[in-house]
Motif scaffolding. Sequence first.
Motif, PDB file in Angstrom:
ATOM      1  N   ALA A 238      28.054  53.551 -87.465  1.00  0.00           N
ATOM      2  CA  ALA A 238      26.952  52.844 -88.122  1.00  0.00           C
ATOM      3  C   ALA A 238      25.796  53.758 -88.479  1.00  0.00           C
ATOM      4  CB  ALA A 238      26.473  51.715 -87.212  1.00  0.00           C
ATOM      5  N   MET A 239      25.540  54.761 -87.642  1.00  0.00           N
ATOM      6  CA  MET A 239      24.347  55.569 -87.880  1.00  0.00           C
ATOM      7  C   MET A 239      24.674  56.937 -88.450  1.00  0.00           C
ATOM      8  SD  MET A 239      21.516  54.749 -85.111  1.00  0.00           S
ATOM      9  CE  MET A 239      21.028  53.086 -84.699  1.00  0.00           C
TER      10      MET A 239
ATOM     11  N   HIS B  46      20.375  47.213 -85.165  1.00  0.00           N
ATOM     12  CA  HIS B  46      21.227  46.819 -86.289  1.00  0.00           C
ATOM     13  C   HIS B  46      20.483  47.043 -87.616  1.00  0.00           C
ATOM     14  CE1 HIS B  46      24.694  44.825 -87.922  1.00  0.00           C
ATOM     15  NE2 HIS B  46      24.017  43.816 -88.416  1.00  0.00           N
TER      16      HIS B  46
ATOM     17  N   ALA C 238      20.081  50.801 -88.417  1.00  0.00           N
ATOM     18  CA  ALA C 238      21.321  51.412 -88.880  1.00  0.00           C
ATOM     19  C   ALA C 238      21.697  50.901 -90.269  1.00  0.00           C
ATOM     20  CB  ALA C 238      22.449  51.144 -87.885  1.00  0.00           C
ATOM     21  N   CYS C 239      21.584  49.611 -90.479  1.00  0.00           N
ATOM     22  CA  CYS C 239      22.167  49.005 -91.693  1.00  0.00           C
ATOM     23  C   CYS C 239      21.169  48.835 -92.828  1.00  0.00           C
ATOM     24  CB  CYS C 239      22.751  47.629 -91.383  1.00  0.00           C
ATOM     25  SG  CYS C 239      23.891  47.657 -90.057  1.00  0.00           S
TER      26      CYS C 239
ATOM     27  N   LEU D 247      28.489  53.395 -82.506  1.00  0.00           N
ATOM     28  CA  LEU D 247      27.168  53.248 -83.120  1.00  0.00           C
ATOM     29  C   LEU D 247      26.758  54.528 -83.847  1.00  0.00           C
ATOM     30  CD1 LEU D 247      24.820  51.206 -83.312  1.00  0.00           C
ATOM     31  CD2 LEU D 247      23.800  52.321 -81.342  1.00  0.00           C
TER      32      LEU D 247
ATOM     33  N   SER E  13      28.322  48.555 -87.194  1.00  0.00           N
ATOM     34  CA  SER E  13      27.141  48.451 -86.349  1.00  0.00           C
ATOM     35  C   SER E  13      27.235  47.220 -85.435  1.00  0.00           C
ATOM     36  CB  SER E  13      25.897  48.369 -87.238  1.00  0.00           C
ATOM     37  OG  SER E  13      24.780  48.026 -86.483  1.00  0.00           O
TER      38      SER E  13
END
Lengths: 324, 375
Positions: free
Chosen positions: B349-350, A81, A84-85, B345, A95
Amino acid sequence: MEEFFTMVVLIADATLRVATPLILAALAGLFAERSGVVDIALEGKLLGAAFAAATVAAVSHSAWLGLAAGIAFAVALAMVHAYACVTHKGDQVVSGMAINILVAGLGPTLALAWFHQGGQTPRVEGNARFHPWHWPGAEAIADVPVIGPIYFEIVSGHNVFVYLAILAVPLTAWVVYKTRFGLRLRAVGESPEAVDTAGISVDRMRYQALIVTGVLCGIGGTYLAIAQNAGFLRNMSAGQGFIALAALIFGKWRPWPTMFACFLFAFTDAVQTRLQGVDIPGIGIIPVQFIQALPFALTVILLAGFVGKAVAPRASGIPYIKER
Amino acid sequence: MIAPAPPAQVPRWVTHVLVPVANLAVAFIIAGIIIALIGEDPWQAMKLLVLGAFGATDLIGFTLYYTTNFIFTGLAVAIAFHCGLFNIGGEGQAYIGGLGVGLVSLALVGWPAPIVILIAIAASMLFGAAWAFVPGYLQAKRGSHVVITTIMFNFLAAALMTYLLVEVLIEPGQQGPQSREFDANAWLPFMHDVFGAVGITIGQSSLNLSFVIALIAAVLVWVFIWHTRWGFEIRTVGANQAAAIYAGISPSRNIILAMVVSGGLAGMVGINEIIGVHHRLILDFPAGFGFVGIAVALMGRNHPLGIFFAALLFGMLYQGGSELSFDIPTITRDMVVVIQGLVILFSGAMEHVFRPHIVAAYLRVTRRRTPMAAE
């Protein structure tokens, strides 16, 4: 009267047990969101930790190794997490969603492949589980009226994690409000620019906060798998991560009110199991589903501002991008 | 770290095709590693999966039946995204949409089939829209974060439906919590019957007319988002609220509008599931379709065409996955959930992890080919 008293004691006892994973997960969320990272993956981290703890405990026959695995896995998820963030400024909600879904599938998949028991781990027994602590003299005074049952049922006889969860509340309050780390944590969630200007790395603070989140979720998940239950079951977190999130909002991102919110939700659950099918005079039978839905409904009402305003840390959910 | 190149320098196919495909590839490589970890052959699994999804007309039918659900929920998530909203509530909206379909189908006994079906479709949209309206309204008027409220509304929908099915709509004398079967005039025709009527024989599957409705919905969403004033306003609010206000566009009105349309689309899952396949109201029929919609929208870049292909991919994964679990018992539906999580993901997110590298790599390759252009 006697009967009523016994019921109250038993409900209090159950409330403590149900509240434990909620408190741990909610405090975990508190660290994340206070640092400015929204964490809807509490559910996934609880479930992931439960799976890792039960798997390692089942194989190693050691509850402590199980705990270590639970924490390690939850921290690893928190780091995904964070990567990614925080590092790559990805969407925090996406995420979190991804982690929840990934873990929901991964646990049963690996459990099926490793243990061949339909996506769950074998039952863990003996040293592979955390057992209740019996306080000195609890058995002896159990029959003493009033004090006996209170001491025997409510104070004594809980799992080590139950005490740990409650201890974690003042500890969190102390860390958040009285330490340098806490001061920076609160600052980075409210005004990351200021923290950055002061020469402190925003990203580093957020990573640190998410490690704490992982550790707390890891303990919570371990409790679910090898203390409260005896092994990992599919979807065993059953929305508790989301209820913890609700409690965090209810507690307005503060440790003590968050704990009380957890107790409130756990209490409704404890009462619910006792009220099933009971005809309450003047009300009738309350459908179980309504009581189960209560935390979620309350959260919506609270968020709508009808019961005071819930204001999240200002920078929560917003990736911090350094000005160039 | 590589500084992101200005988007004007890269053609659209790089960001709209190459980047998503690369993200998807990473997700699948990791899924392959997990399959190898549990002691199975990823290539063999992949082959069985594709065969299970496209190996025969009935299998294709099942693939498209799942695709139908994912088109609806993918479009739902995308519409909200265009307004800058993250609708995690597709699951609950689909569930309540199904309730609308179910109530209509149970109530209109003896009415002509086309009318019952049309009213049921309207009810699916209406109920789904109503369920999304509340979070939308609360976001617009009271600032309650739509992500949290839609999560809560998923749980509320599940509780409500369990209550209704266990206590109210349950078929008398039945043990399982489900309604009675609808009369045949509420059933949406299966595709194998439709094709059969014109003399073409295809394998029997769950595929029904909802698929056509989903395709029409995709076209209408495209028109709505890019060719109507409402769509323009929604996109403006999503892109820049301050600018929208300055241009005289009301963010709160558009937030509610986007959520209502989004919920209406998610609710249409109820058509496919309830009058298309099960012909009765059952427990837990959305089975995660609402969540898959997030992956579908992310992969499809919130464009109906992209969403169609992403939905097809997930339809393939669902259908192929269930065939796969017959052949390799250690790979169950849960593995599909893992892949879904990985796709969200990596493509969601990525996405910033790989995109700059891909763009930079593209620019390196093109510069080498045309050294003058770089000057």
